[in-house]
Design a protein around this motif. Structure first.
Motif, mmCIF file in Angstrom:
data_model
loop_
_atom_site.group_PDB
_atom_site.id
_atom_site.type_symbol
_atom_site.label_atom_id
_atom_site.label_comp_id
_atom_site.label_asym_id
_atom_site.label_seq_id
_atom_site.Cartn_x
_atom_site.Cartn_y
_atom_site.Cartn_z
ATOM 1 N N ASP A 186 37.733 52.787 48.672
ATOM 2 C CA ASP A 186 36.574 52.426 49.500
ATOM 3 C C ASP A 186 35.359 53.280 49.183
ATOM 4 N N GLN A 206 41.200 50.514 43.061
ATOM 5 C CA GLN A 206 39.919 50.476 43.773
ATOM 6 C C GLN A 206 40.051 51.216 45.107
ATOM 7 N N LEU A 263 39.468 42.266 43.169
ATOM 8 C CA LEU A 263 38.984 43.446 43.877
ATOM 9 C C LEU A 263 38.446 43.059 45.251
ATOM 10 N N LYS A 264 38.010 44.058 45.987
ATOM 11 C CA LYS A 264 37.569 43.853 47.365
ATOM 12 C C LYS A 264 36.124 44.309 47.506
ATOM 13 N N ARG A 265 35.387 43.653 48.400
ATOM 14 C CA ARG A 265 34.017 44.067 48.733
ATOM 15 C C ARG A 265 33.854 43.931 50.240
ATOM 16 N N LEU A 290 28.535 45.238 42.229
ATOM 17 C CA LEU A 290 29.390 44.077 41.987
ATOM 18 C C LEU A 290 29.283 43.093 43.146
ATOM 19 N N ASP A 291 28.909 41.818 42.858
ATOM 20 C CA ASP A 291 28.782 40.854 43.963
ATOM 21 C C ASP A 291 30.159 40.394 44.430
ATOM 22 N N SER A 292 30.213 39.855 45.635
ATOM 23 C CA SER A 292 31.486 39.545 46.289
ATOM 24 C C SER A 292 32.284 38.490 45.533
ATOM 25 N N ASN A 329 29.789 46.973 50.255
ATOM 26 C CA ASN A 329 30.338 48.117 49.505
ATOM 27 C C ASN A 329 31.504 47.651 48.642
ATOM 28 N N SER A 330 31.431 47.981 47.335
ATOM 29 C CA SER A 330 32.529 47.665 46.419
ATOM 30 C C SER A 330 33.360 48.897 46.083
ATOM 31 N N ALA A 361 33.812 40.077 42.475
ATOM 32 C CA ALA A 361 34.857 41.002 42.883
ATOM 33 C C ALA A 361 36.155 40.259 43.187
#
Length: 496
Positions: free
Chosen positions: A267, A265, A307-309, A297-299, A313-314, A302
């Motif tokens: 930025d 992933q 993953l990170k949000r 993708l909701d937090s 922004n995902s 994620a």
């Protein structure tokens, strides 16, 4: 001055062998005797009188072709003599001592690379007798351009392994004949015959010659050569859990250059081709890496996926990126890299959230239907010579798992009906194995067609051990832009 013709005594004197001929004759005879002691091929002793006559007694005019007066014919005969001598030498060396092998696929990356040429020692595990003795050297099973067999199917010689080699050890890289390659659909040689029969039906495979071509059988030593790492040895129990190998319940050390697929992933920054070049990711692998926009993708979702949000922004997600631990460390030095998650772990997390399982394609035994998640393989006992399995419980599974060993490799009549096993026409409650078997895997774990797909490797399929890389060519580079990988030349072919 009057010319004097040589008399019979003078001709006889000229034919007397010199010291060099005696040395050659004795040396050839001694080597012949040593070869017979090693192999037990007593028929080879018939060559000793031939060697003695060639070098010493010379009753038969072996080199009479050299006296041909026609220079063109003599030149042709010289070439024929040289070619025949070379082919005999190559056949002998390839059969008993050493063989060249080129890495065709990425299953062992980054330990061995596509385009590596290996010198393979057949002595390391003990040379194997030529089971199909009448075959052309340097051709595994087909004559190029003619698409005809490069061997005669008969006679077949029983399997024998000569003394002098050591046993296969854990994590050895081994060259072997592809066990499942006993039967091949000629138009689909890169696909496992038993798998496509499972998916499309055996009758359909045999009926559709336009698509599949003729279905042929290949003797053991004429099957394709494969190279993998010996992960499980005879008598051990192999299991794969979350990409970690367990042998007899104990975690095993991973190969230094083991490679898995990862979800990377960013930025939102695109990964430049120069970065893939730096990491050593091939053009073929890059074709699988298609970035996905996961902006919606909701937090919570994620985080569950690893993953990170950030600030709504995902970023971008690059799936199926093949990486080693060293490559991951290099990638993480880039500030725009947010997270690196194992592809298999990502699929398990996603399946848990969505309420279903992401299962692998059919695994061995393909005749036994079961759902296995990515990165796993169930606990499996590897057959060992002299050890016995009992058909007392889990009979359906044991039959599916070991039928090929009993029937195809150890050549017994095998039948399973009404919940009972019949071997050679008699009901059997158990079976004792004649061979040792091995569980082979590639270091490129998520892109390796190995024992997880086609099962165990019998001892009579073992060819040898790679000694060193004598040439390495990068198919993605030109001759003047780094095609030859100079740093790999004459390095070990058995990297741990």
């Amino acid at each position: 001055m009057e010319n004097k013709l040589p008399n019979k005594d003078e001709k006889r004197d000229k034919q007397k062998p010199g010291m060099r001929q005696w040395v050659y004759g004795i040396l050839a005879s001694v080597l012949c005797i040593l070869f017979v002691i090693w192999t037990g091929y007593y028929i080879v002793l018939l060559l000793i009188p031939v060697f003695i006559d060639i070098y010493i007694t010379k009753f038969i005019p072996w080199a009479s072709w050299k006296n041909v007066k026609n220079p063109r014919l003599r030149s042709i005969l010289e070439w024929v003599d040289a070619i025949v001598f070379a082919l005999v030498g190559v056949y002998f060396i390839n059969t008993f001592f050493f063989q060249n092998y080129q890495i065709p696929s990425s299953s062992l990356e980054k330990s061995l690379l596509v385009g590596d040429f290996l010198c393979v020692s057949k002595l390391s595990y003990g040379s194997r007798s030529p089971m199909t003795p009448f075959s052309l050297p340097l051709m595994q099973h087909t004559i190029p351009f003619f698409d005809v067999k490069s061997y005669l199917e008969k006679p077949q010689v029983d399997y024998q392994r000569f003394s002098g080699g050591r046993a296969i050890e854990h994590d050895d890289i081994v060259v072997f004949n592809y066990p499942s390659g006993d039967t091949v659909a000629l138009n689909r040689q890169n696909e496992d015959y038993y798998t496509i029969c499972k998916e499309e039906g055996r009758a359909n495979i045999w009926a559709n010659k336009a698509k599949n071509g003729n279905i042929v059988y290949r003797p053991i030593d004429r099957r394709e050569n494969y190279v993998k790492r010996a992960i499980g040895l005879p008598g051990e129990t192999f299991e794969l859990r979350n990409d970690t190998v367990f042998i007899d319940g104990k975690v095993q050390k991973e190969p230094e250059n083991m490679q898995l697929l990862y979800c990377v992933q960013t930025d939102g920054t695109m990964i430049a081709p120069a970065i893939f070049d730096e990491l050593g990711i091939s053009n073929e692998d890059r074709a699988m890496i298609i970035p996905e926009n996961i902006a919606t993708l909701d937090s919570t979702y994620a985080v569950k996926l690893g993953l990170k949000r950030e600030n709504g922004n995902s970023g971008l997600l690059y799936p199926n990126v093949p990486l080693t631990k060293e490559m991951i460390d290099k990638l993480k030095t880039r500030s725009f890299i947010w997270s690196v998650v194992k592809r298999n772990e990502y699929l398990k997390r996603r399946g848990a959230i969505e309420g279903h399982i992401y299962t692998q394609p059919p695994l061995y035994p393909v005749s036994y239907d079961r759902d296995i998640e990515y990165g796993d393989y169930p606990s499996t006992w590897i057959p060992k010579r002299g050890e016995t399995i009992k058909f007392d419980k889990d009979v359906d599974y044991k039959v599916a798992l070991y039928e090929r060993c009993i029937k195809n490799y150890e050549l017994n009549d095998f039948d399973y009906r009404d919940g009972k096993v019949y071997i050679n026409g008699k009901q059997a409650d158990s079976y004792t194995f004649k061979f040792d078997y091995y569980f082979m895997m590639g270091d490129n774990r998520d892109k390796s067609a190995d024992s997880r797909m086609w099962g165990f490797v019998p001892e009579d399929h073992i060819v040898g051990k790679p000694l060193f890389i004598w040439l390495s060519l990068d198919k993605d580079k030109g001759w003047f832009s780094g095609k030859i990988r100079w740093s790999r030349l004459f390095t070990s072919g058995n990297k741990k």
